[in-house]
Enzyme design. Sequence first.
Site, PDB file in Angstrom:
ATOM      1  N   SER A   1       0.816  -1.218   0.000  1.00  0.00           N
ATOM      2  CA  SER A   1       0.000   0.000   0.000  1.00  0.00           C
ATOM      3  C   SER A   1       0.848   1.265   0.000  1.00  0.00           C
ATOM      4  O   SER A   1       0.490   2.249  -0.666  1.00  0.00           O
ATOM      5  CB  SER A   1      -0.942   0.007   1.206  1.00  0.00           C
ATOM      6  OG  SER A   1      -0.206  -0.120   2.399  1.00  0.00           O
TER       7      SER A   1
ATOM      8  N   ALA B   1       2.175   1.778  -3.518  1.00  0.00           N
ATOM      9  CA  ALA B   1       1.083   2.146  -4.426  1.00  0.00           C
ATOM     10  C   ALA B   1       0.687   3.603  -4.215  1.00  0.00           C
ATOM     11  O   ALA B   1       0.456   4.351  -5.178  1.00  0.00           O
ATOM     12  CB  ALA B   1      -0.118   1.223  -4.204  1.00  0.00           C
TER      13      ALA B   1
ATOM     14  N   ASP C   1       8.476  -3.518  -4.054  1.00  0.00           N
ATOM     15  CA  ASP C   1       7.104  -3.009  -3.946  1.00  0.00           C
ATOM     16  C   ASP C   1       6.889  -1.865  -4.937  1.00  0.00           C
ATOM     17  O   ASP C   1       5.856  -1.801  -5.623  1.00  0.00           O
ATOM     18  CB  ASP C   1       6.819  -2.500  -2.529  1.00  0.00           C
ATOM     19  CG  ASP C   1       6.700  -3.636  -1.527  1.00  0.00           C
ATOM     20  OD1 ASP C   1       7.088  -4.765  -1.853  1.00  0.00           O
ATOM     21  OD2 ASP C   1       6.224  -3.383  -0.404  1.00  0.00           O
TER      22      ASP C   1
HETATM   23  C1  MEV Z   1       7.945  -6.304   1.555  1.00  0.00           C
HETATM   24  O1  MEV Z   1       6.832  -6.220   0.679  1.00  0.00           O
HETATM   25  C2  MEV Z   1       8.994  -7.203   0.964  1.00  0.00           C
HETATM   26  C3  MEV Z   1      10.234  -7.415   1.817  1.00  0.00           C
HETATM   27  O2  MEV Z   1      11.064  -8.321   1.099  1.00  0.00           O
HETATM   28  C4  MEV Z   1      10.974  -6.118   2.096  1.00  0.00           C
HETATM   29  C5  MEV Z   1      11.634  -5.542   0.849  1.00  0.00           C
HETATM   30  O3  MEV Z   1      11.837  -6.237  -0.140  1.00  0.00           O
HETATM   31  O4  MEV Z   1      12.014  -4.350   0.924  1.00  0.00           O
HETATM   32  C6  MEV Z   1       9.897  -8.059   3.158  1.00  0.00           C
END
Ligand code: MEV
Length: 314
Positions: A99, A102, A143
Amino acid sequence: MTESPVVGRGFGHGKVILVGEHAVVYGHAALAVGISTGISVEARAGTGRLQVPAWQLEAAAGDDTPVGRALAAILGRLEAPHLDFVADAQIPSRAGLGSSAALAVAIARAAAAASGRADATDAIDAAVTEAETIFHGDPSGIDAAAAKSGAAGTFTRAAGWRPVPVLQAMTICIGLSGRPRDTAAQVAAVRRLRERLPAAGDVLALLGRLADDAGAALGKGDVDGLGRILDAAHGLLAALRLSSPELEVLVHGARAAGAVGAKLTGAGGGGAVIALAPGHERDVLARWRAAGYEGFRAQIAAAPAGAAGAGGRT
Ligand code: MEV
């Protein structure tokens, strides 16, 4: 704030990490998909304020909150301080569905569009990276990449985002534990574990290998193979102490309802799970609902080699 005309719009996709969360922090691969459900933002003339009604969130650029600081960073990078933003968030916050990325992508795109720079991808990328660093400390960038792409892709810190072919569309069920997760805290916990238990580094490498295998399974349309990989990845993430009682209920409930594979997704500790249950999606969602958990479906669309496959909430 809502009276003046809209001068720019932006959208950021929610994301689901299929395999490789945490491994990606250490340079290994992760496989993710940007889903079409996400966050839409409208920009109007203003003074750097943000409203996200679905999250009961209000912030102002530069106030002493992470959102306020991230907003200031985005507006600084895009040289667009005289805007206000209203965000329509169709994904929950702090649920492991990307989120914050996004939201940052949607605001940066809306700010860029408002100043006639919708194609200023370098400035948008830099703004989103800075915002994500404020939210999460030292994020891998997966992300943000998925929020921009809306497709399936593999990500490594070295090579960035690469779209992966998807032979046949697949439906995934997403279950929400209701317990907010804290990405920075979970990443820090894995770092501490790795220092005390060197074998944790091998577990992370294995998760990266499973991400590569999962990408190959998507390319072959091998749903059962992908299911087995999801199950194995969940076991490894649990070995890294990233699961929780709620996540276990969701994963085991999904398997009992016919899923060929299920795992936690995102940082873990709370947040969401994903389940692959061809023909049994309704059963999985009903099982989760009966246990008191919300869920929904998202599509991984077919994408021939070289093209992108976006997902959709159904
Ligand atoms: C978070 O969506 C994913 C993790 O691997 C952290 C990151 O990649 O920065 C836990």
